[in-house]
Design an enzyme around this catalytic site. Structure first.
Site, short mmCIF file in Angstrom:
data_model
loop_
_atom_site.label_atom_id
_atom_site.label_comp_id
_atom_site.label_asym_id
_atom_site.label_seq_id
_atom_site.Cartn_x
_atom_site.Cartn_y
_atom_site.Cartn_z
N HIS A 79 -0.53 7.32 6.89
CA HIS A 79 -1.35 8.54 5.88
C HIS A 79 -2.38 9.32 6.74
O HIS A 79 -2.46 10.62 6.23
CB HIS A 79 -2.01 7.25 4.78
CG HIS A 79 -1.28 6.64 4.08
ND1 HIS A 79 -1.01 5.28 4.22
CD2 HIS A 79 -0.50 6.92 3.08
CE1 HIS A 79 -0.48 4.92 3.18
NE2 HIS A 79 0.13 5.97 2.65
N SER A 92 4.08 1.28 6.61
CA SER A 92 4.29 1.24 5.07
C SER A 92 3.11 0.43 4.62
O SER A 92 2.68 -0.68 5.26
CB SER A 92 5.49 0.57 4.55
OG SER A 92 5.52 0.41 3.15
N ALA A 107 -4.34 1.81 0.12
CA ALA A 107 -3.84 1.18 1.34
C ALA A 107 -3.67 1.96 2.52
O ALA A 107 -2.44 1.69 3.22
CB ALA A 107 -2.68 0.17 0.96
#
Length: 286
Positions: A42, A191, A37
Site C-alpha cells: 500500500h 497482502s 491494514a
C-alpha cells in the site's frame, strides 16, 4: 483524517486552492483506495501517487458490498490508528475513513455498478457479486473525491482490469494507474490477509509465487508449457487448495489457449489453510 463525505470534499477543495495559491495552476488530485491494514505494498501505491499528482487522498474502507455471506468481513484486519500513523509518516494529510453508515446511509444500496461477464469469471466465479460491490464503492469514491488519477495495485489484476473498463465505458474523467506487485524477500505477494497465515502456512503460500516463476521459465515454449509448468509446482504442494490457474489476454481478460503468442497474464488463486490468496505474473509467451 475524516470519516465525513462533506468534510473530505471541503478538505480537497481547500488543498486545491492552496496549491493554486502556491503556484500550481492545475493541481492534480490522486486517490489511493484501500481497505486498510496497510503494508509496504500500500505504501508503494502512496509513493507512486505522490509522483503522479499534487494532492494525495488515501481512502480506508472495508466495503461490505464486496464480501459474500461466508467471507471474512467480520475478521478482516482493521488497524486504523496504525494506518493513519503510517500515512502521516509518508506525508499524506488527507485520509478518508468513512463508516459503512456514511457510505451507505440507507443500508443496502438499490443502485449498483455491474461488472458484467468479465466480473463473473475467476475471482467473480468464486466470490459472486464481489466485483459489483467493488465497482460500486470505487464509483462512489470517484464521485466523492473527484480525483484526476486513481492508483491501484496489480496484485488484484482482475479488479484493475474492471476498474479501467468501468472508467472507459462510463466516460469517468479519471486516469487509472496500475502499480506492480510488491513482494516480500521470499517472493510472497504482500497482502493484508498474509497476517492470517501461520509460519507453516506461509511456507506453503510460497508455492503460488514459485508456480509463477516456473510459468515464466516456460514462456518461450508456448502457453500449454506455461500452464503445465505452473501446475506441476502447485501439484507438488498438497497443503494448498487450488481454486484456479489460468492465462488470460490482458486486453480482454479472457483465457488464451494454444496456439497463442504475445502478452499474457497468468493468474493463480488458492486457499492456504483458511486464508485465500491470489497472485499473478505478466509473461511474453512465444
Amino acid at each position: 483524517m475524516t470519516d465525513s463525505i462533506i468534510t473530505i470534499r471541503a478538505q480537497i477543495a481547500d488543498a486545491r486552492r492552496a496549491a493554486v495559491q502556491g503556484g500550481i495552476d492545475f493541481p492534480r488530485v490522486v486517490l489511493v483506495p484501500t481497505m486498510g491494514a496497510l503494508h509496504d505494498g500500500h505504501l508503494t501505491l502512496v509513493d507512486e501517487a505522490k509522483k503522479l499528482g499534487d494532492i494525495v487522498v488515501v481512502s480506508i474502507f472495508v466495503n461490505p458490498l464486496q464480501f459474500g455471506p461466508n467471507e471474512d468481513l467480520s475478521t478482516y484486519p482493521r488497524t486504523l490508528d496504525a494506518d493513519v500513523a503510517q500515512l502521516a509518516d509518508r506525508g499524506v494529510s488527507l485520509v478518508f475513513a468513512p463508516t459503512p453508515a456514511e457510505m451507505y446511509p440507507d443500508g443496502d444500496v438499490s443502485t449498483r455498478v455491474v461488472a458484467g461477464d468479465a466480473g463473473s469469471t475467476f475471482e467473480g466465479r468464486t466470490r459472486p457479486g464481489h466485483f459489483d460491490g467493488m465497482l460500486t464503492v470505487v464509483s462512489k469514491l470517484f464521485h466523492i473525491v473527484s480525483p484526476d488519477v486513481a492508483v491501484f495495485g496489480e496484485k488484484d489484476r482482475q479488479q484493475l482490469f474492471l476498474v479501467k473498463r468501468m472508467v472507459r465505458d462510463l466516460n469517468v474523467p479519471v486516469e487509472v494507474h496500475g502499480v506492480p506487485i510488491v513482494r516480500a524477500e521470499d517472493g510472497l505477494a504482500l497482502s493484508s490477509r498474509n497476517a492470517f497465515l501461520s509460519d507453516a502456512e506461509r511456507r506453503s503460500a510460497l508455492t503460488l509465487s514459485r508456480a509463477l516463476e516456473a510459468a515464466a521459465s516456460a514462456q518461450d515454449n508456448g502457453i500449454d508449457a506455461v500452464l503445465s509448468a505452473a501446475q506441476s509446482v502447485l501439484d507438488a504442494e498438497p497443503t494448498i487448495d487450488l481454486d484456479y490457474l489460468a492465462a488470460v489476454d490482458p486486453a480482454t481478460f479472457t483465457p488464451v489457449t494454444s496456439p497463442y503468442a504475445g502478452s499474457s497474464v497468468v493468474l493463480v488463486a488458492a486457499r492456504v489453510g483458511a486464508t485465500r490468496l491470489i497472485d499473478n505474473r505478466t509473461l511474453a509467451v512465444s
